[in-house]
Design an enzyme around this catalytic site. Sequence first.
Site, short mmCIF file in Angstrom:
data_model
loop_
_atom_site.label_atom_id
_atom_site.label_comp_id
_atom_site.label_asym_id
_atom_site.label_seq_id
_atom_site.Cartn_x
_atom_site.Cartn_y
_atom_site.Cartn_z
CE LYS A 72 -7.83 0.04 -2.91
NZ LYS A 72 -7.65 1.48 -3.16
CB SER A 89 2.07 -1.82 -6.83
OG SER A 89 1.71 -1.20 -5.62
CD GLU A 127 -3.86 8.61 8.00
OE1 GLU A 127 -3.96 8.96 6.81
OE2 GLU A 127 -3.41 9.34 8.89
N GLY A 163 3.13 7.97 7.62
CA GLY A 163 1.99 7.37 6.91
C GLY A 163 0.66 7.95 7.40
CG ASP A 194 -1.51 11.07 4.38
OD1 ASP A 194 -1.38 9.84 4.61
OD2 ASP A 194 -2.40 11.52 3.62
CB SER A 219 -9.47 -2.93 3.95
OG SER A 219 -8.18 -3.11 4.53
#
Lengths: 397, 397
Positions: free
Chosen positions: A70, A100, A233, A239, A241, A353
């Site tokens: 990130k 969060s 995923e 989850g 989606d 990640s």
Amino acid sequence: MADLATCAPLTPSSVRSAHNKIINHIHHTPLLTNRTLNSIASTPIRPDEKAPQIRLYFKCENAQRIGAFKARGAFHAVLRLIDELGLDEVRRRGLVTHSSGNHAQALALAGSTFDIPAHIVMPTISTPSKIAGTQAYTSHVRFSGSTSQEREAMVAEVMAETGAILVPPYDHPDIMLGQGTAGMEMEEQYLGTQGAKSEGFDAVVAPLGGGGLLSGTAIWYSDKPGTMVFGAEPNYQGGNDGEMGLKADPPRRIETVKTLTIADGLRTPVGKNPWGILTGGNSVKRKFVESVYSVTDDQIKAALKLVMERMKVFVEPSAVVPLAVILYNDEFRRMVAERQKEGEVWDVGVIFSGGNTTIEALIAMFGAGDGVQGEEGKRAEGVMGLDGKAVAENIAG
Amino acid sequence: MADLATCAPLTPSSVRSAHNKIINHIHHTPLLTNRTLNSIASTPIRPDEKAPQIRLYFKCENAQRIGAFKARGAFHAVLRLIDELGLDEVRRRGLVTHSSGNHAQALALAGSTFDIPAHIVMPTISTPSKIAGTQAYTSHVRFSGSTSQEREAMVAEVMAETGAILVPPYDHPDIMLGQGTAGMEMEEQYLGTQGAKSEGFDAVVAPLGGGGLLSGTAIWYSDKPGTMVFGAEPNYQGGNDGEMGLKADPPRRIETVKTLTIADGLRTPVGKNPWGILTGGNSVKRKFVESVYSVTDDQIKAALKLVMERMKVFVEPSAVVPLAVILYNDEFRRMVAERQKEGEVWDVGVIFSGGNTTIEALIAMFGAGDGVQGEEGKRAEGVMGLDGKAVAENIAG
């Protein structure tokens, strides 16, 4: 965020420009291999399986600043804002986001780097270590309720009060291009490796939550027809989606997800801009993203245990979802095996990640003395004696 | 083992020769830095402390083959045997050792590499994953009782039956020189780092169990007067036999240790040959090993938690004992601070000796929901917000 009209096109050269922009602010994270995991991936999961033959390359974004990829998107977004509005103006207005998790820390870090106030709206139920991590960089943390309505209301309040500029966690081209630099570095590192295929990876698998990382990576590989890009995923409580949305006829973006999967970085629905990439293609490449596969929480736990105990790398559950797909998803494994010619081995790039979890969280996940549960857990234990040879090798080393 | 008369002298050039011999069989493990840990190490642990100023460099032997530095000594010992007796003779006789841990796997790996039968005597109470790891390389695992008498009796039995050659885990010059290659590589990697001091590390800290790694490392640095070498031990139930033995007047080797410290790789007493190095010196260097410091199991747990959660590196408890000394041992910290001139920062090399633990073992150690216990635990939590900036950087990267 920077005005959409000023954003670079979603192309590989824009990913490279993003990389040039952020290079002094991010870590160049290692690419690791591990023979044990190659061997497990290439061994039948059932007696009747024709196992795919796979060599894995892991891009370790858990070793990125703030412990996750990130940081890339956040620095790119902030630097683009500075380019567009000037540093003084950005400093005067400030930045705001609600998160969060890792994006909160990433934006707080980018803000503190340029002395820009960063307002972070966090749900009161956030884990104390993530709150502390964010507060290390910014004194502007505000707490809200945990529904998206409550968070967004507080963001609107901050914007009205301060004029702060919203930097969303994934749904913006600047963020996507920034995250894509992880996929780009991974390929460059791979090509510098002895024995690499000159045409690059056969496949790349990235986790899919909001879609910033997967879409950015797919953009980088969009002019490389030899490399297929896949998303991974968690399927606990819907989850997956992205997978379901792509399988719908016609494909449609699922806008609401409510899952408590242990892959907590992947609980969000795919954003609008990333969705455009997931469903897009071009003349060089039929599809930017080939398809999306999903795994159970037990499979994620089994992969997590393997990565920690065999590779000696500390990762968060979201990070191992791609590996779990490669090791345990029948559909993915069959697809690879069917495309492979006799004797062919695929080189597959996998993005780890992030690594922001804690020993307490592991205890909560694996339970006191329960060990790994479910079939994959047993399998993970079973294979520990298979090939003890390989422990993480630094390819560059 | 190779006849003592044929062993190379305990000098830095013998360590280099050992490295040349084993280089194709071992991994070149990474050297990592971490700003958060530098900051914690350089911050007072009490308001009245004059904190030492420290930059840490971690040699990651958890990423070594079989997950620990032990592969170095085992390969060196076996290659020396082959040199001395010829491969055919070594194959005919076979190898034998008793070990419940990393040396068992290391010798089994070295044996399997050269197709030499390796008989490993393991106590029946060994953890299943270590038994499985050893059995992955050898079909000659035998189980004994857990006392050293029972193990040694079974080793004698194997030797009588098969003529197998004993390869002890640490108490032999070939093993010591092999392990010293970790200390040697670490210095070479440091000197290749931007900003390194041309005279090398100010200090190096290695874990002390049987003494193979510490003595080998001390041999490497024995012609480098600018680098002080320290040992680090667990002090639970007298696990700090090296420290106590050196403090005795006159110093004397403590021959029996019975401790259940969580640093399970360091439960053994210092061996005779390593003890000679611990108490020795030469004209270049007053002492090979400056001194030995010890820490509590709570301090080891606090360091383990920091390394996993902040550096994202998966290590075993024994591996973090040197870091625990640096962060929490008053005597060590005062010694460094007193030797430092105003503004001076020490570059300290630390060997992460291995990574062979499991999530189940972490759960047993940290308890279900108990978290880290004791004062250091609280400190470890407290500092998490101090400086979230740095996450593992690969120095080479």
